[in-house]
Design a protein around this motif. Structure first.
Motif, PDB file in Angstrom:
ATOM      1  N   TRP A 241      29.780  46.707  58.511  1.00  0.00           N
ATOM      2  CA  TRP A 241      30.905  45.931  59.036  1.00  0.00           C
ATOM      3  C   TRP A 241      30.658  45.600  60.502  1.00  0.00           C
ATOM      4  N   GLU A 242      31.231  44.495  60.945  1.00  0.00           N
ATOM      5  CA  GLU A 242      31.015  44.006  62.315  1.00  0.00           C
ATOM      6  C   GLU A 242      31.586  44.947  63.362  1.00  0.00           C
ATOM      7  N   SER A 243      32.546  45.774  62.990  1.00  0.00           N
ATOM      8  CA  SER A 243      33.184  46.658  63.975  1.00  0.00           C
ATOM      9  C   SER A 243      32.243  47.732  64.500  1.00  0.00           C
ATOM     10  N   THR A 244      31.153  47.970  63.792  1.00  0.00           N
ATOM     11  CA  THR A 244      30.162  48.946  64.241  1.00  0.00           C
ATOM     12  C   THR A 244      29.043  48.205  64.938  1.00  0.00           C
ATOM     13  N   GLY A 245      28.880  48.447  66.228  1.00  0.00           N
ATOM     14  CA  GLY A 245      27.947  47.673  67.032  1.00  0.00           C
ATOM     15  C   GLY A 245      26.521  48.180  66.947  1.00  0.00           C
TER      16      GLY A 245
ATOM     17  N   ALA B 164      24.046  63.332  76.817  1.00  0.00           N
ATOM     18  CA  ALA B 164      23.047  62.633  77.629  1.00  0.00           C
ATOM     19  C   ALA B 164      21.890  62.173  76.770  1.00  0.00           C
ATOM     20  N   GLY B 165      21.072  61.296  77.346  1.00  0.00           N
ATOM     21  CA  GLY B 165      19.838  60.885  76.705  1.00  0.00           C
ATOM     22  C   GLY B 165      19.882  59.425  76.316  1.00  0.00           C
ATOM     23  N   GLY B 166      18.916  59.040  75.496  1.00  0.00           N
ATOM     24  CA  GLY B 166      18.847  57.660  75.049  1.00  0.00           C
ATOM     25  C   GLY B 166      18.012  56.806  75.975  1.00  0.00           C
ATOM     26  N   PRO B 167      17.895  55.525  75.677  1.00  0.00           N
ATOM     27  CA  PRO B 167      17.039  54.628  76.450  1.00  0.00           C
ATOM     28  C   PRO B 167      17.687  54.200  77.753  1.00  0.00           C
ATOM     29  N   PRO B 168      16.924  53.635  78.669  1.00  0.00           N
ATOM     30  CA  PRO B 168      17.523  53.103  79.889  1.00  0.00           C
ATOM     31  C   PRO B 168      18.543  52.027  79.541  1.00  0.00           C
ATOM     32  N   GLY B 169      19.547  51.892  80.349  1.00  0.00           N
ATOM     33  CA  GLY B 169      20.559  50.874  80.106  1.00  0.00           C
ATOM     34  C   GLY B 169      21.953  51.431  80.281  1.00  0.00           C
ATOM     35  N   ASP B 170      22.925  50.657  79.833  1.00  0.00           N
ATOM     36  CA  ASP B 170      24.316  51.033  79.992  1.00  0.00           C
ATOM     37  C   ASP B 170      24.719  51.976  78.864  1.00  0.00           C
ATOM     38  N   LYS B 171      24.616  53.283  79.107  1.00  0.00           N
ATOM     39  CA  LYS B 171      24.917  54.275  78.068  1.00  0.00           C
ATOM     40  C   LYS B 171      26.405  54.320  77.753  1.00  0.00           C
ATOM     41  N   SER B 172      27.226  53.930  78.743  1.00  0.00           N
ATOM     42  CA  SER B 172      28.675  54.018  78.534  1.00  0.00           C
ATOM     43  C   SER B 172      29.139  53.091  77.424  1.00  0.00           C
ATOM     44  N   ALA B 173      28.337  52.057  77.085  1.00  0.00           N
ATOM     45  CA  ALA B 173      28.734  51.113  76.055  1.00  0.00           C
ATOM     46  C   ALA B 173      28.488  51.650  74.652  1.00  0.00           C
ATOM     47  N   THR B 174      27.758  52.740  74.527  1.00  0.00           N
ATOM     48  CA  THR B 174      27.462  53.304  73.214  1.00  0.00           C
ATOM     49  C   THR B 174      28.666  54.058  72.682  1.00  0.00           C
ATOM     50  N   ARG B 175      29.120  53.664  71.506  1.00  0.00           N
ATOM     51  CA  ARG B 175      30.274  54.313  70.893  1.00  0.00           C
ATOM     52  C   ARG B 175      29.823  55.216  69.747  1.00  0.00           C
ATOM     53  N   VAL B 176      30.639  56.221  69.451  1.00  0.00           N
ATOM     54  CA  VAL B 176      30.391  57.102  68.316  1.00  0.00           C
ATOM     55  C   VAL B 176      31.504  56.881  67.299  1.00  0.00           C
ATOM     56  N   HIS B 177      31.124  56.568  66.067  1.00  0.00           N
ATOM     57  CA  HIS B 177      32.076  56.311  64.993  1.00  0.00           C
ATOM     58  C   HIS B 177      32.004  57.442  63.972  1.00  0.00           C
ATOM     59  N   PHE B 178      33.108  57.684  63.299  1.00  0.00           N
ATOM     60  CA  PHE B 178      33.171  58.710  62.265  1.00  0.00           C
ATOM     61  C   PHE B 178      33.695  58.075  60.986  1.00  0.00           C
TER      62      PHE B 178
ATOM     63  N   VAL C 181      25.089  64.329  59.179  1.00  0.00           N
ATOM     64  CA  VAL C 181      24.256  63.135  59.158  1.00  0.00           C
ATOM     65  C   VAL C 181      24.645  62.264  60.340  1.00  0.00           C
ATOM     66  N   ILE C 182      23.664  61.939  61.163  1.00  0.00           N
ATOM     67  CA  ILE C 182      23.910  61.203  62.411  1.00  0.00           C
ATOM     68  C   ILE C 182      22.964  60.014  62.444  1.00  0.00           C
ATOM     69  N   ARG C 183      23.517  58.825  62.523  1.00  0.00           N
ATOM     70  CA  ARG C 183      22.717  57.603  62.442  1.00  0.00           C
ATOM     71  C   ARG C 183      23.018  56.663  63.601  1.00  0.00           C
ATOM     72  N   GLY C 184      21.964  56.076  64.144  1.00  0.00           N
ATOM     73  CA  GLY C 184      22.110  55.005  65.119  1.00  0.00           C
ATOM     74  C   GLY C 184      21.998  53.668  64.404  1.00  0.00           C
ATOM     75  N   ILE C 185      22.848  52.725  64.736  1.00  0.00           N
ATOM     76  CA  ILE C 185      22.871  51.429  64.053  1.00  0.00           C
ATOM     77  C   ILE C 185      21.803  50.509  64.660  1.00  0.00           C
TER      78      ILE C 185
END
Length: 387
Positions: free
Chosen positions: A87-91, A141-155, A206-210
Motif C-alpha cells: 500500500w502507498e501509505s508505507t514509504g 541508531a544506524g542506517g545509511p547517511p541521510g535524513d534518518k528522522s524521515a524513516t517511519r516504523v509501521h506495525f 520479523v523486521i523488514r525495510g521497504i
C-alpha cells in the motif's frame, strides 16, 4: 536458554552485511552440518548476535531457523531484510515490524475460484510491545547517511509466499490484496521462520525495510538505490531491538535475584571460591554493588579488581590449554578481559560501566564453562562498585 544471545537471520547477502556492520568482533561458529554463523556483540552492550544466511524462500528459512534455535537456544529469533510494500501509505525505506505473519499460499481451488486458507502466526506480545516502544522513542541508531528522522516504523501483518511479487495488476496480486488487505508488506521467508519458532518454543520477530512496491519496479534503478537503504534501516532497528531484549532479560534476572533473596547464595559461592582458589575475590559479604573484605565493609578499588582479573586470566588460559574452550573463544575472552582490566585501573567516571559491560560479554563467551562463569559473578559485582 542463552540469556545474552539473539539469532538474526537474513535471506540475502545485502541484508546479511547490513546486520554485520552493526556488530563488533564477529567470529565464525560452524554448525556440524556445515552451516556458518558469525557471532558478534552489539557495541556497548552485553548482547551477542548469532548471524546466518538462509537464502530465499520459506522452506530453507524454516530449516535454518530451527537449526539456529537448536544450536544456540536464543532469547529470540529475528528475521531481517527487505520487502515490497502493498500500500502507498508505507514509504520506501520505512521499516515494518510484523504483528502477525500470513502464509498466503494456503488455499483450495474451486469452480468459482481460488479460496484462501491462510495460516497465521502472531508475534509475541512482549517483543511487539518493545518494538512499539523503540519506534515511539525514535532513538534507534544506524542506517545509511541521510535524513534518518524521515524513516517511519509501521506495525502490521506481513504476507509470505513462495513467488516474487512484482505486479500490481496480475491475478495473484489482486487476489492477495483482496484476501489479505491488512498486510503492509510481502516477502518470502517470514512464514517459515514463524513456523520454526512456533514448533520450538522460540519467540520470533520479523523486521523488514521497504525497498519496492511490488508493482513491476523490482530490478529498476530506483530499486537498486532503495534496497541497501531499506536493508540498513531494518538492520539498525533489529539490532537495537536485540540489545533491548537482552537488557530486559538482565533486568528481569536481577529483579528475581533480589526478590528471592539469593544474595546469601552469592555470599556462599564467593566464600567457596575464595577457599578453593586464590583467584576468586576473597569476600565475606556483598551488599548492593559493594564488596566487603575480611568482614570489614569497603568498596572494591581499582587495584583489587585489576589483580583479581589478572588471576582470572590464569584460569582462562588453563581452560584453553586443556581444550575446555576453543582458541577463538579464548582470544575473544582475553580481549574482553583486557578491556575490563584497563577500565578497572582507571578513575574516570565511566570506568564502572565499561568494566561491567566487558565482564558481562566475557561471561557470555565462557557461559558453557561452569567454573569460569561462576568466578565471573563476583567480579561483575565488584566492577559495579568501582568509584
Amino acid at each position: 536458554m542463552s540469556k545474552d544471545l539473539v539469532v538474526v537471520l537474513t535471506a540475502l547477502n545485502l541484508e546479511y552485511e547490513a546486520v554485520r556492520r552493526n556488530l563488533a568482533g564477529p567470529r565464525l561458529h560452524r554448525h556440524r552440518r556445515g552451516t556458518r554463523f558469525e557471532v558478534g556483540t552489539v557495541p556497548g552492550t552485553s548482547c551477542r548476535v548469532a548471524l546466518a544466511l538462509t537464502n530465499k524462500g520459506n522452506h530453507p528459512a524454516a530449516v535454518l531457523a530451527e537449526r539456529a534455535i537448536q544450536e544456540f537456544s536464543p532469547v529470540a529469533v529475528l528475521f531481517v531484510g527487505v520487502a515490497g510494500a502493498l500500500w502507498e501509505s508505507t514509504g520506501l525505506g520505512d521499516v515494518v515490524m510484523a504483528t502477525h505473519v500470513y502464509a498466503y499460499h494456503g488455499g483450495t481451488s474451486e469452480d468459482d475460484g481460488l479460496k484462501a486458507r491462510p495460516r497465521a502466526w502472531e508475534a509475541p506480545h512482549g517483543i511487539s510491545q518493545l518494538g512499539a516502544h523503540l519506534a515511539r522513542a525514535g532513538d534507534w541508531a544506524g542506517g545509511p547517511p541521510g535524513d534518518k528522522s524521515a524513516t517511519r516504523v509501521h506495525f502490521g501483518a506481513i504476507a509470505a509466499g513462495e513467488v516474487v511479487q512484482n505486479s500490481r495488476i496480475s491475478a495473484e496480486a489482486e487476489w492477495i490484496r483482496q484476501h489479505y488487505n491488512d498486510a503492509l508488506a510481502i516477502e518470502m521467508e517470514a512464514a517459515g521462520v514463524a513456523q520454526a519458532g512456533h514448533l520450538n518454543g522460540a519467540p520470533v520477530a520479523v523486521i523488514r525495510g521497504i525497498s519496492d512496491r511490488a508493482d513491476g519496479t523490482k530490478s529498476s534503478a530506483e530499486d537498486r538505490n532503495w534496497q541497501p537503504r531499506a536493508a540498513a534501516n531494518a538492520a539498525a532497528f533489529a539490532v537495537r531491538l536485540a540489545a533491548e531484549l537482552i537488557g530486559e532479560q538482565e533486568q528481569i534476572a536481577m529483579n528475581e535475584y533480589y526478590r528471592t533473596g539469593r544474595t546469601d547464595k552469592l555470599r556462599e559461592q564467593v566464600s567457596n571460591t575464595a577457599r578453593s582458589s586464590q583467584v576468586g575475590i576473597m569476600a565475606r559479604t556483598v551488599t548492593g554493588s559493594n564488596v566487603h573484605f575480611n568482614g570489614r565493609p569497603q568498596a572494591s578499588g581499582p587495584t583489587d579488581l585489576a589483580a583479581e582479573l589478572d588471576g582470572f586470566r590464569e584460569h582462562l588460559d588453563r581452560a584453553g590449554a586443556v581444550g575446555a574452550l576453543d582458541e577463538d573463544t579464548c582470544q575473544a575472552a582475553r580481549a574482553e578481559l583486557d578491556i575490563a582490566g584497563r577500565a578497572a585501573r582507571k578513575k574516570a567516571s565511566g570506568s564502572r560501566k565499561e568494566a561491567t559491560m566487558a565482564l558481562k560479554r566475557l561471561r557470555g563467551l565462557v557461559a558453557d564453562h561452569d567454573e569460569l562463569a561462576a568466578m565471573l559473578e563476583p567480579l561483575i559485582t565488584a566492577a559495579g562498585g568501582l568509584s
